[in-house]
Design a protein around this motif. Structure first.
Motif, PDB file in Angstrom:
ATOM      1  N   MET A 122       2.350  15.227  11.288  1.00  0.00           N
ATOM      2  CA  MET A 122       1.760  13.931  11.014  1.00  0.00           C
ATOM      3  C   MET A 122       0.290  13.980  11.421  1.00  0.00           C
ATOM      4  O   MET A 122      -0.066  14.345  12.529  1.00  0.00           O
ATOM      5  N   HIS A 123      -0.568  13.539  10.514  1.00  0.00           N
ATOM      6  CA  HIS A 123      -2.016  13.545  10.744  1.00  0.00           C
ATOM      7  C   HIS A 123      -2.485  12.100  10.895  1.00  0.00           C
ATOM      8  O   HIS A 123      -2.326  11.291  10.003  1.00  0.00           O
ATOM      9  N   ILE A 124      -3.095  11.780  12.049  1.00  0.00           N
ATOM     10  CA  ILE A 124      -3.566  10.418  12.308  1.00  0.00           C
ATOM     11  C   ILE A 124      -5.052  10.341  11.979  1.00  0.00           C
ATOM     12  O   ILE A 124      -5.852  11.133  12.464  1.00  0.00           O
ATOM     13  N   ILE A 125      -5.419   9.356  11.157  1.00  0.00           N
ATOM     14  CA  ILE A 125      -6.823   9.148  10.779  1.00  0.00           C
ATOM     15  C   ILE A 125      -7.333   7.955  11.580  1.00  0.00           C
ATOM     16  O   ILE A 125      -6.823   6.842  11.463  1.00  0.00           O
ATOM     17  N   PRO A 126      -8.317   8.193  12.456  1.00  0.00           N
ATOM     18  CA  PRO A 126      -8.841   7.073  13.248  1.00  0.00           C
ATOM     19  C   PRO A 126      -9.566   6.068  12.370  1.00  0.00           C
ATOM     20  O   PRO A 126     -10.178   6.429  11.370  1.00  0.00           O
ATOM     21  N   LYS A 127      -9.473   4.812  12.730  1.00  0.00           N
ATOM     22  CA  LYS A 127     -10.153   3.741  11.981  1.00  0.00           C
ATOM     23  C   LYS A 127     -11.412   3.335  12.740  1.00  0.00           C
ATOM     24  O   LYS A 127     -11.646   2.173  13.014  1.00  0.00           O
ATOM     25  N   ASP A 128     -12.208   4.314  13.074  1.00  0.00           N
ATOM     26  CA  ASP A 128     -13.440   4.085  13.818  1.00  0.00           C
ATOM     27  C   ASP A 128     -14.524   3.634  12.834  1.00  0.00           C
ATOM     28  O   ASP A 128     -14.753   4.265  11.809  1.00  0.00           O
ATOM     29  N   GLU A 129     -15.176   2.535  13.137  1.00  0.00           N
ATOM     30  CA  GLU A 129     -16.245   2.030  12.273  1.00  0.00           C
ATOM     31  C   GLU A 129     -17.492   2.896  12.342  1.00  0.00           C
ATOM     32  O   GLU A 129     -18.317   2.885  11.454  1.00  0.00           O
ATOM     33  N   HIS A 130     -17.678   3.606  13.429  1.00  0.00           N
ATOM     34  CA  HIS A 130     -18.844   4.457  13.620  1.00  0.00           C
ATOM     35  C   HIS A 130     -18.368   5.886  13.875  1.00  0.00           C
ATOM     36  O   HIS A 130     -18.296   6.330  15.014  1.00  0.00           O
ATOM     37  N   PRO A 131     -18.028   6.600  12.809  1.00  0.00           N
ATOM     38  CA  PRO A 131     -17.541   7.965  13.027  1.00  0.00           C
ATOM     39  C   PRO A 131     -18.637   8.846  13.631  1.00  0.00           C
ATOM     40  O   PRO A 131     -19.827   8.581  13.454  1.00  0.00           O
ATOM     41  N   LEU A 132     -18.215   9.855  14.348  1.00  0.00           N
ATOM     42  CA  LEU A 132     -19.173  10.770  14.953  1.00  0.00           C
ATOM     43  C   LEU A 132     -19.900  11.551  13.871  1.00  0.00           C
ATOM     44  O   LEU A 132     -19.334  11.849  12.818  1.00  0.00           O
ATOM     45  N   PRO A 133     -21.148  11.890  14.120  1.00  0.00           N
ATOM     46  CA  PRO A 133     -21.886  12.673  13.126  1.00  0.00           C
ATOM     47  C   PRO A 133     -21.244  14.041  12.942  1.00  0.00           C
ATOM     48  O   PRO A 133     -20.714  14.612  13.870  1.00  0.00           O
ATOM     49  N   LYS A 134     -21.299  14.513  11.734  1.00  0.00           N
ATOM     50  CA  LYS A 134     -20.771  15.840  11.422  1.00  0.00           C
ATOM     51  C   LYS A 134     -21.913  16.836  11.483  1.00  0.00           C
ATOM     52  O   LYS A 134     -23.061  16.469  11.566  1.00  0.00           O
ATOM     53  N   GLY A 135     -21.593  18.092  11.413  1.00  0.00           N
ATOM     54  CA  GLY A 135     -22.622  19.114  11.389  1.00  0.00           C
ATOM     55  C   GLY A 135     -22.853  19.713  12.763  1.00  0.00           C
ATOM     56  O   GLY A 135     -22.064  19.516  13.680  1.00  0.00           O
ATOM     57  N   PRO A 136     -23.954  20.427  12.890  1.00  0.00           N
ATOM     58  CA  PRO A 136     -24.215  21.127  14.146  1.00  0.00           C
ATOM     59  C   PRO A 136     -24.490  20.158  15.296  1.00  0.00           C
ATOM     60  O   PRO A 136     -24.886  19.022  15.082  1.00  0.00           O
ATOM     61  N   MET A 137     -24.278  20.655  16.484  1.00  0.00           N
ATOM     62  CA  MET A 137     -24.570  19.853  17.679  1.00  0.00           C
ATOM     63  C   MET A 137     -26.086  19.713  17.810  1.00  0.00           C
ATOM     64  O   MET A 137     -26.844  20.504  17.266  1.00  0.00           O
ATOM     65  N   PRO A 138     -26.508  18.718  18.568  1.00  0.00           N
ATOM     66  CA  PRO A 138     -27.950  18.584  18.798  1.00  0.00           C
ATOM     67  C   PRO A 138     -28.511  19.866  19.417  1.00  0.00           C
ATOM     68  O   PRO A 138     -27.830  20.562  20.163  1.00  0.00           O
ATOM     69  N   ASP A 139     -29.764  20.168  19.093  1.00  0.00           N
ATOM     70  CA  ASP A 139     -30.352  21.436  19.551  1.00  0.00           C
ATOM     71  C   ASP A 139     -30.683  21.461  21.041  1.00  0.00           C
ATOM     72  O   ASP A 139     -31.046  22.493  21.573  1.00  0.00           O
ATOM     73  N   TYR A 140     -30.543  20.350  21.724  1.00  0.00           N
ATOM     74  CA  TYR A 140     -30.853  20.341  23.148  1.00  0.00           C
ATOM     75  C   TYR A 140     -29.659  20.713  24.026  1.00  0.00           C
ATOM     76  O   TYR A 140     -29.762  20.702  25.242  1.00  0.00           O
ATOM     77  N   VAL A 141     -28.513  21.038  23.389  1.00  0.00           N
ATOM     78  CA  VAL A 141     -27.337  21.499  24.151  1.00  0.00           C
ATOM     79  C   VAL A 141     -26.754  22.739  23.486  1.00  0.00           C
ATOM     80  O   VAL A 141     -26.914  22.952  22.290  1.00  0.00           O
ATOM     81  N   SER A 142     -26.077  23.557  24.278  1.00  0.00           N
ATOM     82  CA  SER A 142     -25.319  24.692  23.743  1.00  0.00           C
ATOM     83  C   SER A 142     -24.191  25.003  24.723  1.00  0.00           C
ATOM     84  O   SER A 142     -24.295  24.714  25.914  1.00  0.00           O
ATOM     85  N   HIS A 143     -23.106  25.550  24.167  1.00  0.00           N
ATOM     86  CA  HIS A 143     -21.943  25.856  25.000  1.00  0.00           C
ATOM     87  C   HIS A 143     -22.256  27.019  25.935  1.00  0.00           C
ATOM     88  O   HIS A 143     -22.971  27.949  25.575  1.00  0.00           O
ATOM     89  N   LYS A 144     -21.704  26.924  27.132  1.00  0.00           N
ATOM     90  CA  LYS A 144     -21.810  28.032  28.087  1.00  0.00           C
ATOM     91  C   LYS A 144     -20.686  29.009  27.811  1.00  0.00           C
ATOM     92  O   LYS A 144     -19.624  28.623  27.312  1.00  0.00           O
ATOM     93  N   GLU A 145     -20.926  30.235  28.151  1.00  0.00           N
ATOM     94  CA  GLU A 145     -19.868  31.239  28.007  1.00  0.00           C
ATOM     95  C   GLU A 145     -18.736  30.939  28.959  1.00  0.00           C
ATOM     96  O   GLU A 145     -18.966  30.501  30.081  1.00  0.00           O
ATOM     97  N   GLY A 146     -17.550  31.114  28.501  1.00  0.00           N
ATOM     98  CA  GLY A 146     -16.376  30.965  29.349  1.00  0.00           C
ATOM     99  C   GLY A 146     -15.732  29.602  29.294  1.00  0.00           C
ATOM    100  O   GLY A 146     -14.640  29.415  29.829  1.00  0.00           O
ATOM    101  N   VAL A 147     -16.367  28.615  28.683  1.00  0.00           N
ATOM    102  CA  VAL A 147     -15.760  27.283  28.596  1.00  0.00           C
ATOM    103  C   VAL A 147     -14.654  27.347  27.552  1.00  0.00           C
ATOM    104  O   VAL A 147     -14.844  27.865  26.459  1.00  0.00           O
ATOM    105  N   ASN A 148     -13.454  26.828  27.917  1.00  0.00           N
ATOM    106  CA  ASN A 148     -12.328  26.878  26.978  1.00  0.00           C
ATOM    107  C   ASN A 148     -12.525  25.884  25.838  1.00  0.00           C
ATOM    108  O   ASN A 148     -13.427  25.043  25.875  1.00  0.00           O
TER     109      ASN A 148
END
Length: 121
Positions: free
Chosen positions: A1-27
């Motif tokens: 079963m796939h639940i579709i949120p009814k959020d009026e302001h969906p999160l932006p798609k695409g790449p993350m902002p350039d001022y952050v990046s994942h650290k190595e080792g984060v799950n």
């Protein structure tokens, strides 16, 4: 079963902002959680920036209004000065007419007296 949120302001798609990046080792859960949070903040930032742009436009319109008011004030000053000059002109004309009328009366009185003395003599 796939639940579709009814959020009026969906999160932006695409790449993350350039001022952050994942650290190595984060799950994967940590990465996804961090992405969700930074995207929420980024969405809020976009709204804040949009508000700033609206305020800037409002300030520009206010400045244009103020400039228009200053222009109107200058026109009003010119109109007031013009009315003052016109009032002064009428004032002087009326006083000149009054002086001329007084002079005509004086001349007429003197002429009447001269005629009266000439006839009596």
């Amino acid at each position: 079963m796939h639940i579709i949120p009814k959020d009026e302001h969906p999160l932006p798609k695409g790449p993350m902002p350039d001022y952050v990046s994942h650290k190595e080792g984060v799950n994967q859960v940590g990465k996804l959680s961090a992405e969700v949070i930074v995207r929420e903040y980024e969405a809020a930032v976009k709204e804040i920036e949009a508000l700033g742009a609206e305020l800037k436009d409002a300030a520009k319109r206010c400045e244009e209004t103020v400039a228009g008011v200053h222009s109107m004030v200058n026109e009003i000053k010119e109109l007031a000065a013009s009315y003052r000059e016109e009032g002064k002109r009428y004032f002087l004309q009326i006083e000149e007419c009054s002086l001329m009328t007084s002079e005509v009366r004086t001349v007429c009185e003197e002429l009447k007296k001269k005629i009266a003395t000439t006839i009596a003599a």
